[in-house]
Design an enzyme around this catalytic site. Structure first.
Site, PDB file in Angstrom:
ATOM      1  N   ARG A  96       0.816  -1.220   0.000  1.00 31.16           N
ATOM      2  CA  ARG A  96       0.000   0.000   0.000  1.00 31.16           C
ATOM      3  C   ARG A  96       0.849   1.268   0.000  1.00 31.16           C
ATOM      4  O   ARG A  96       0.572   2.213  -0.733  1.00 31.16           O
ATOM      5  CB  ARG A  96      -0.943  -0.030   1.207  1.00 31.16           C
ATOM      6  CG  ARG A  96      -1.911  -1.216   1.172  1.00 31.16           C
ATOM      7  CD  ARG A  96      -2.624  -1.381   2.506  1.00 31.16           C
ATOM      8  NE  ARG A  96      -3.490  -2.561   2.501  1.00 31.16           N
ATOM      9  CZ  ARG A  96      -3.089  -3.785   2.822  1.00 31.16           C
ATOM     10  NH1 ARG A  96      -1.836  -3.988   3.175  1.00 31.16           N
ATOM     11  NH2 ARG A  96      -3.931  -4.804   2.784  1.00 31.16           N
TER      12      ARG A  96
ATOM     13  N   GLU B  50      15.485  -0.662  17.459  1.00 28.35           N
ATOM     14  CA  GLU B  50      15.047   0.706  17.715  1.00 28.35           C
ATOM     15  C   GLU B  50      14.880   0.914  19.217  1.00 28.35           C
ATOM     16  O   GLU B  50      14.221   0.105  19.867  1.00 28.35           O
ATOM     17  CB  GLU B  50      13.722   0.989  16.994  1.00 28.35           C
ATOM     18  CG  GLU B  50      13.875   1.001  15.487  1.00 28.35           C
ATOM     19  CD  GLU B  50      12.606   1.406  14.753  1.00 28.35           C
ATOM     20  OE1 GLU B  50      11.548   1.544  15.409  1.00 28.35           O
ATOM     21  OE2 GLU B  50      12.664   1.590  13.529  1.00 28.35           O
TER      22      GLU B  50
ATOM     23  N   ALA C 120      10.645   1.476   5.686  1.00 22.71           N
ATOM     24  CA  ALA C 120       9.975   0.184   5.891  1.00 22.71           C
ATOM     25  C   ALA C 120      10.458  -0.489   7.175  1.00 22.71           C
ATOM     26  O   ALA C 120       9.825  -0.375   8.227  1.00 22.71           O
ATOM     27  CB  ALA C 120      10.199  -0.711   4.673  1.00 22.71           C
ATOM     28  N   ARG C 121      11.573  -1.208   7.092  1.00 20.98           N
ATOM     29  CA  ARG C 121      12.148  -1.890   8.244  1.00 20.98           C
ATOM     30  C   ARG C 121      13.659  -1.738   8.210  1.00 20.98           C
ATOM     31  O   ARG C 121      14.294  -1.936   7.176  1.00 20.98           O
ATOM     32  CB  ARG C 121      11.757  -3.386   8.250  1.00 20.98           C
ATOM     33  CG  ARG C 121      10.307  -3.633   8.669  1.00 20.98           C
ATOM     34  CD  ARG C 121      10.106  -3.307  10.132  1.00 20.98           C
ATOM     35  NE  ARG C 121       8.753  -3.534  10.617  1.00 20.98           N
ATOM     36  CZ  ARG C 121       7.829  -2.590  10.718  1.00 20.98           C
ATOM     37  NH1 ARG C 121       8.082  -1.349  10.324  1.00 20.98           N
ATOM     38  NH2 ARG C 121       6.633  -2.877  11.206  1.00 20.98           N
TER      39      ARG C 121
ATOM     40  N   ASP D  77      14.488   6.061   8.237  1.00 19.87           N
ATOM     41  CA  ASP D  77      13.497   6.350   9.277  1.00 19.87           C
ATOM     42  C   ASP D  77      13.336   5.164  10.225  1.00 19.87           C
ATOM     43  O   ASP D  77      12.615   5.259  11.206  1.00 19.87           O
ATOM     44  CB  ASP D  77      12.143   6.684   8.633  1.00 19.87           C
ATOM     45  CG  ASP D  77      11.101   7.138   9.648  1.00 19.87           C
ATOM     46  OD1 ASP D  77      11.428   7.998  10.488  1.00 19.87           O
ATOM     47  OD2 ASP D  77       9.961   6.626   9.610  1.00 19.87           O
TER      48      ASP D  77
ATOM     49  N   GLY E 281       7.505   8.059  10.261  1.00 13.51           N
ATOM     50  CA  GLY E 281       6.672   7.960   9.062  1.00 13.51           C
ATOM     51  C   GLY E 281       5.185   7.973   9.344  1.00 13.51           C
ATOM     52  O   GLY E 281       4.421   8.671   8.682  1.00 13.51           O
TER      53      GLY E 281
ATOM     54  N   HIS F 162      11.745   6.955  13.302  1.00 12.27           N
ATOM     55  CA  HIS F 162      10.557   6.187  12.921  1.00 12.27           C
ATOM     56  C   HIS F 162       9.302   7.066  12.998  1.00 12.27           C
ATOM     57  O   HIS F 162       8.317   6.727  13.674  1.00 12.27           O
ATOM     58  CB  HIS F 162      10.405   4.961  13.812  1.00 12.27           C
ATOM     59  CG  HIS F 162       9.630   3.850  13.151  1.00 12.27           C
ATOM     60  ND1 HIS F 162       9.835   2.522  13.421  1.00 12.27           N
ATOM     61  CD2 HIS F 162       8.631   3.873  12.217  1.00 12.27           C
ATOM     62  CE1 HIS F 162       9.008   1.773  12.705  1.00 12.27           C
ATOM     63  NE2 HIS F 162       8.267   2.585  11.966  1.00 12.27           N
TER      64      HIS F 162
END
Length: 324
Positions: free
Chosen positions: A149, A261, A231-232, A256, A282, A280
């Protein structure tokens, strides 16, 4: 009924739970040992990137539903949850627009040297404007890696707003679907990397994709290209990316996401100005947080009231779910 909120969510999500007669309890820490000690009497739990491991699930005999605030579920032990009949709801659309927008925020920051220009003015170096180190993004080539998506939305924005030539590498998506969406399939990733000005990562994290952007793939990228990862973190080899940027092969990179993390103090990216970092964020816009919290809480309420939720990570457990 009690819902353990492992990490804070938007107040509107908490209000929705309260309106449904569900008491919310914020975990005193988002570590799994603490969660395991505080989840025993809870009927539901909502987690974000902390996930929920097997030990915490084993400590929660009353747990009837887990709400995953977001799309990625790799920090959750989905296999064990499915074994014990624990439904996991998630929000595949809540943060799509926000994450796609961050891709372009990062891209502009690098191509327009926004951070460097700000620092130059503050240091009295107004002649920085003569460095000729600024670029337009319009009509450049963008490679999307992962056509879910967010990848699709990013591709749409790139084509419509900036007339980019967009190609897509996504082995799980039929090439016909990529063509129908208006983009060019790129089945051979190393070949596609050679001509892409920008590469944006949108893949899920699996054993196959973990560390996929290693020295070899980064070396296959077009000299002067930019890598963006929303993403990751584990998709990218940290030292290999550091080497590709410091060595001058890449113009820059934007990350990001990290693994783990937050990143440890000795993470190689923390000392490199050529890699733009964000914590992170986003899906952390006000709009995305509200949407995601409402969708997560709403589905938790659905499950606790015996209604099948709209988005299940493990739909096969529904008929044999706990408490049914």
């Amino acid at each position: 009924m009690i819902c353990l909120v492992i990490q804070p969510i938007h107040p509107k999500g908490l209000a929705l739970l309260a309106d449904a007669g569900i008491e919310t309890r914020l975990a005193s820490a988002a570590t799994m040992d603490v969660v395991a000690n505080e989840i025993a009497d809870c009927d539901a739990a909502i987690t974000r990137n902390a996930g929920l491991n097997r030990a915490a699930m084993e400590a929660a005999p009353k747990l009837k539903v887990l709400g995953n605030h977001g799309i990625g579920v790799d920090p959750v032990d989905v296999v064990y949850a499915s074994e014990i009949g624990l439904p996991i709801v998630f929000t595949p659309y809540g943060n799509v627009q926000s994450v796609a927008e961050l891709v372009f925020a990062h891209l502009f920051a690098i191509e327009k040297r926004v951070r460097e220009a700000d620092a130059a003015v503050r240091e009295g170096n107004f002649d920085y404007r003569y460095t000729r180190d600024f670029r337009e993004v319009t009509e450049k080539r963008l490679l999307i890696v992962g056509f879910g998506r967010i990848g699709r939305r990013t591709a749409d924005i790139a084509k419509a707003a900036f007339q980019m030539e967009v190609s897509v590498h996504s082995p799980s998506v039929p090439e016909a679907d990529i063509v129908a969406a208006g983009f060019t399939p790129a089945p051979d990733l190393p070949v596609a990397l050679k001509s892409a000005d920008y590469v944006s990562l949108h893949q899920t994290l699996t054993d196959k994709t973990r560390g996929m952007f290693d020295a070899a793939l980064l070396g296959a990228m077009k000299p002067g290209a930019i890598l963006i990862n929303t993403a990751r973190g584990a998709l990218v080899d940290p030292q290999a990316l550091a080497d590709a940027v410091t060595g001058g092969h890449l113009r820059g990179a934007a990350m990001d996401v990290f693994a783990p993390e937050p990143p440890p103090a000795d993470h190689p990216w923390l000392t490199l100005p050529g890699i733009l970092l964000s914590p992170h964020i986003g899906g952390a816009t006000e709009e995305a947080l509200e949407r995601t919290a409402m969708q997560t809480a709403g589905q938790v309420v659905d499950v606790l009231n015996g209604r099948r939720p709209e988005y299940l990570v493990n739909p096969t457990v529904w008929e044999r779910r706990r408490g049914a």
